[in-house]
Design an enzyme around this catalytic site. Structure first.
Site, PDB file in Angstrom:
ATOM      1  N   GLN A  17     -55.344  48.183   5.843  1.00 17.11           N
ATOM      2  CA  GLN A  17     -54.491  48.345   7.027  1.00 17.11           C
ATOM      3  C   GLN A  17     -53.092  47.752   6.930  1.00 17.11           C
ATOM      4  O   GLN A  17     -52.111  48.386   7.334  1.00 17.11           O
ATOM      5  CB  GLN A  17     -55.192  47.748   8.264  1.00 17.11           C
ATOM      6  N   GLU A 139     -58.096  40.833   8.508  1.00 13.07           N
ATOM      7  CA  GLU A 139     -57.504  40.633   9.839  1.00 13.07           C
ATOM      8  C   GLU A 139     -57.939  39.354  10.558  1.00 13.07           C
ATOM      9  O   GLU A 139     -57.126  38.509  10.901  1.00 13.07           O
ATOM     10  CB  GLU A 139     -57.852  41.865  10.698  1.00 13.07           C
ATOM     11  N   ASP A 168     -53.082  42.276  10.416  1.00 14.86           N
ATOM     12  CA  ASP A 168     -52.829  43.412   9.523  1.00 14.86           C
ATOM     13  C   ASP A 168     -51.567  44.183   9.923  1.00 14.86           C
ATOM     14  O   ASP A 168     -50.579  44.206   9.204  1.00 14.86           O
ATOM     15  CB  ASP A 168     -54.020  44.377   9.547  1.00 14.86           C
ATOM     16  N   GLY A 247     -45.218  32.082  29.410  1.00 13.54           N
ATOM     17  CA  GLY A 247     -43.812  31.760  29.663  1.00 13.54           C
ATOM     18  C   GLY A 247     -43.650  30.863  30.877  1.00 13.54           C
ATOM     19  O   GLY A 247     -44.610  30.265  31.361  1.00 13.54           O
ATOM     20  N   GLY A 248     -42.433  30.798  31.372  1.00 10.03           N
ATOM     21  CA  GLY A 248     -42.111  29.880  32.459  1.00 10.03           C
ATOM     22  C   GLY A 248     -42.466  30.416  33.842  1.00 10.03           C
ATOM     23  O   GLY A 248     -42.332  29.715  34.835  1.00 10.03           O
TER      24      GLY A 248
HETATM   25  N1  COA Z   1     -56.472  52.309 -10.436  1.00 13.15           N
HETATM   26  C1  COA Z   1     -57.216  51.350 -11.044  1.00 13.15           C
HETATM   27  N2  COA Z   1     -57.589  50.210 -10.438  1.00 13.15           N
HETATM   28  C2  COA Z   1     -57.212  50.045  -9.162  1.00 13.15           C
HETATM   29  C3  COA Z   1     -56.448  51.000  -8.478  1.00 13.15           C
HETATM   30  C4  COA Z   1     -56.066  52.180  -9.169  1.00 13.15           C
HETATM   31  N3  COA Z   1     -55.351  53.131  -8.594  1.00 13.15           N
HETATM   32  N4  COA Z   1     -56.239  50.543  -7.221  1.00 13.15           N
HETATM   33  C5  COA Z   1     -56.851  49.350  -7.125  1.00 13.15           C
HETATM   34  N5  COA Z   1     -57.430  49.040  -8.291  1.00 13.15           N
HETATM   35  C6  COA Z   1     -58.177  47.827  -8.626  1.00 13.15           C
HETATM   36  C7  COA Z   1     -57.358  46.573  -8.568  1.00 13.15           C
HETATM   37  O1  COA Z   1     -56.557  46.462  -9.703  1.00 13.15           O
HETATM   38  C8  COA Z   1     -58.443  45.515  -8.482  1.00 13.15           C
HETATM   39  O2  COA Z   1     -58.964  45.299  -9.762  1.00 13.15           O
HETATM   40  P1  COA Z   1     -59.215  43.814 -10.386  1.00 13.15           P
HETATM   41  O3  COA Z   1     -59.999  43.070  -9.366  1.00 13.15           O
HETATM   42  O4  COA Z   1     -59.982  44.106 -11.639  1.00 13.15           O
HETATM   43  O5  COA Z   1     -57.917  43.197 -10.630  1.00 13.15           O
HETATM   44  C9  COA Z   1     -59.533  46.216  -7.692  1.00 13.15           C
HETATM   45  O6  COA Z   1     -59.161  47.597  -7.648  1.00 13.15           O
HETATM   46  C10 COA Z   1     -59.776  45.749  -6.289  1.00 13.15           C
HETATM   47  O7  COA Z   1     -58.592  45.385  -5.609  1.00 13.15           O
HETATM   48  P2  COA Z   1     -58.626  44.291  -4.471  1.00 13.15           P
HETATM   49  O8  COA Z   1     -57.298  44.169  -3.852  1.00 13.15           O
HETATM   50  O9  COA Z   1     -59.214  43.033  -5.018  1.00 13.15           O
HETATM   51  O10 COA Z   1     -59.617  44.975  -3.391  1.00 13.15           O
HETATM   52  P3  COA Z   1     -60.859  44.351  -2.611  1.00 13.15           P
HETATM   53  O11 COA Z   1     -61.463  45.514  -1.900  1.00 13.15           O
HETATM   54  O12 COA Z   1     -61.763  43.563  -3.459  1.00 13.15           O
HETATM   55  O13 COA Z   1     -60.178  43.367  -1.540  1.00 13.15           O
HETATM   56  C11 COA Z   1     -58.683  42.793   0.252  1.00 13.15           C
HETATM   57  C12 COA Z   1     -59.584  43.850  -0.377  1.00 13.15           C
HETATM   58  C13 COA Z   1     -57.965  43.423   1.444  1.00 13.15           C
HETATM   59  C14 COA Z   1     -59.535  41.613   0.748  1.00 13.15           C
HETATM   60  C15 COA Z   1     -57.657  42.290  -0.785  1.00 13.15           C
HETATM   61  O14 COA Z   1     -56.994  43.397  -1.339  1.00 13.15           O
HETATM   62  C16 COA Z   1     -56.641  41.322  -0.221  1.00 13.15           C
HETATM   63  O15 COA Z   1     -56.925  40.147   0.030  1.00 13.15           O
HETATM   64  N6  COA Z   1     -55.393  41.780  -0.071  1.00 13.15           N
HETATM   65  C17 COA Z   1     -54.292  40.963   0.388  1.00 13.15           C
HETATM   66  C18 COA Z   1     -54.366  40.656   1.846  1.00 13.15           C
HETATM   67  C19 COA Z   1     -54.463  41.879   2.687  1.00 13.15           C
HETATM   68  O16 COA Z   1     -53.646  42.763   2.640  1.00 13.15           O
HETATM   69  N7  COA Z   1     -55.485  41.868   3.553  1.00 13.15           N
HETATM   70  C20 COA Z   1     -55.572  42.810   4.639  1.00 13.15           C
HETATM   71  C21 COA Z   1     -56.121  44.083   4.297  1.00 13.15           C
HETATM   72  S1  COA Z   1     -55.976  45.086   5.736  1.00 13.15           S
END
Ligand code: COA
Length: 416
Positions: A17, A139, A168, A247-248
């Protein structure tokens, strides 16, 4: 009509998001947003909270309007080469992967600068530099860590998260502001830069009045909080204040006619000092205008429960819309508690494009929010979200200059 950002290309490496909110705002302002997604999988939200079998979810469709989708496995040789070309071609890379994911992919900030010194690289992370910088964050974690939860809810209840996605979508907004600032700065310097929007920082920015109150506590009790009138002592930290106004001008949510059966039959009512006398007349308490306990704002502060009780006795005799019709002409600030159903059906929001109906090839018609910011020279036509990989060939060919044979080979290798 020209568009504010129609000369800007965005490499959109965002998911879920926060990042997609940011790139959707940029797309609404006319930027060419190329959403890069894993082949066969795509953004996880495409298949989350599914309400229609086989179709992209509303979660995805409502966050990815006006974008083009390119599938790309950035961990293959071919995928890395395509990504390099995208970095060289685009103005901004936006990502919200978990900390370190882009580095592991081979695209550190240093590498991106080598490839394109004009590139702006914009990231959402859960936390900024410090003890929690490596944490994954969603979030509600951000709402809790940014001060929103500890200051939301009632004093005698649990900390509460809010329905507004301030962690988010709020951070996505902050990131978009950072990107536009970096784009303007690049016009002067020719250089790109890193833009970081941590979710904790974004939530805290939105909670600034609570940090204000934290400091005011040193000077004594917070007199506009209900608990002051109730004689409840303040602790060391900003407390939860229910529906007290931040607020106030004291304000509360009050029952209206029908509250017994309708969960949204309420109004917000603000006892703005400037219209106190009119409020007294409306609620049938003209004697309060000159009363030694009620005549001025400081005198009223210890009596807010009694005052709002009397106002509620009046609002309960009216619907939330009647309260608005009576109070608005008198400049008394009130607002009905509107449900999502009422908002979805509100004609004026349709007329301004704040709520739009889109046609989707898998879903048919669906409602979405439109751009909440209006520019006089930048009309926003909300286009449906792309299907997974819908624009892969178009982007590889037209934007990156691959020929048909090269595209076929990239496909065969599983890179796109
Ligand atoms: N091709 C190949 N690999 C891809 C890819 C693509 N097009 N797109 C994503 N990936 C891989 C990433 O490189 C990562 O690999 P790695 O762990 O081996 O380095 C993997 O997919 C997963 O990415 P990740 O961001 O860790 O996803 P997740 O589902 O495990 O975590 C979140 C999700 C949101 C918790 C995390 O991305 C996060 O903390 N983001 C920052 C904060 C944020 O934006 N949070 C709010 C989300 S609404």
């Amino acid at each position: 009509m020209s568009k504010a950002l129609d000369h800007i290309k965005i490499l959109d490496f965002t998911h879920v998001q926060s990042g997609p909110t940011c790139t959707q705002l940029l797309a609404w302002m006319g930027a060419d947003v190329i959403k890069v997604e894993r082949p066969g999988v795509g953004d996880a939200t495409r298949k989350q909270l599914v309400d229609m079998e086989g179709a992209d979810s509303l979660y995805f469709t409502m966050l990815n309007h006006n974008k083009r989708s390119l599938t790309l496995n950035s961990k293959t040789e071919g995928g890395k080469e395509v990504l390099e070309r995208l970095v060289k071609t685009c103005d901004v890379l936006v990502e919200n992967f978990a900390p370190g994911a882009l580095d592991r992919m081979g695209f550190s900030w240093e590498r991106i600068q080598e490839l394109n010194p004009r590139m702006i690289m914009a990231s959402v992370k859960g936390f900024g530099p410090g003890p929690y910088e490596d944490c994954k964050v969603y979030e509600n974690v951000a709402q809790c860590a940014g001060g929103a939860a500890s200051t939301t809810g009632f004093r005698d209840g649990l900390p509460l998260v809010t329905g507004a996605q301030i962690g988010d979508s709020g951070t996505g907004l902050h990131l978009a502001f950072g990107i536009c600032s970096a784009l303007i700065h690049r016009e002067k310097t020719g250089r790109g830069q890193r833009v970081l929007a941590p979710m904790q920082d974004g939530v805290l920015n939105l909670c600034r009045v609570k940090l204000r109150d934290q400091q005011r506590l040193k000077a004594g009790p917070l007199k506009e909080y209900s608990q002051y009138g109730e004689g409840v002592a303040f602790g060391e930290a900003t407390p939860r204040a229910g529906n007290d106004s931040g607020g106030g001008q004291p304000g509360r949510i009050l029952k209206c006619k029908g509250w017994e059966t309708d969960p949204d039959a309420y109004t917000y009512f603000i006892t703005q000092a400037a219209v106190w006398e009119k409020i007294c007349d409306v609620i049938g308490k003209p004697e309060w205008k000159e009363h030694p306990d009620y005549a001025t704002p400081p005198l009223r502060l210890p009596h807010l429960n009694e005052i709002f009780g009397a106002i509620e006795d009046w609002t309960m005799t009216k619907t939330k819309y009647e309260v608005m019709e009576i109070c608005n002409p008198l400049d008394i600030p009130v607002g009905p508690i509107l449900s999502m159903k009422e908002l979805a059906e509100e004609p004026s929001l349709r007329a301004t494009g704040t709520i739009v109906e889109c046609e989707h090839p898998e879903r048919g018609p669906y409602l979405s929010v439109g751009c909440p910011v209006k520019l006089s020279d930048n009309e926003v036509v909300v286009e449906r979200s792309p299907l997974l990989g819908e624009h892969s060939e178009e982007i590889l060919g037209e934007v990156l200059g691959y020929d048909a044979e090269e595209i076929a080979s990239l496909k065969e290798s599983g890179a796109v």
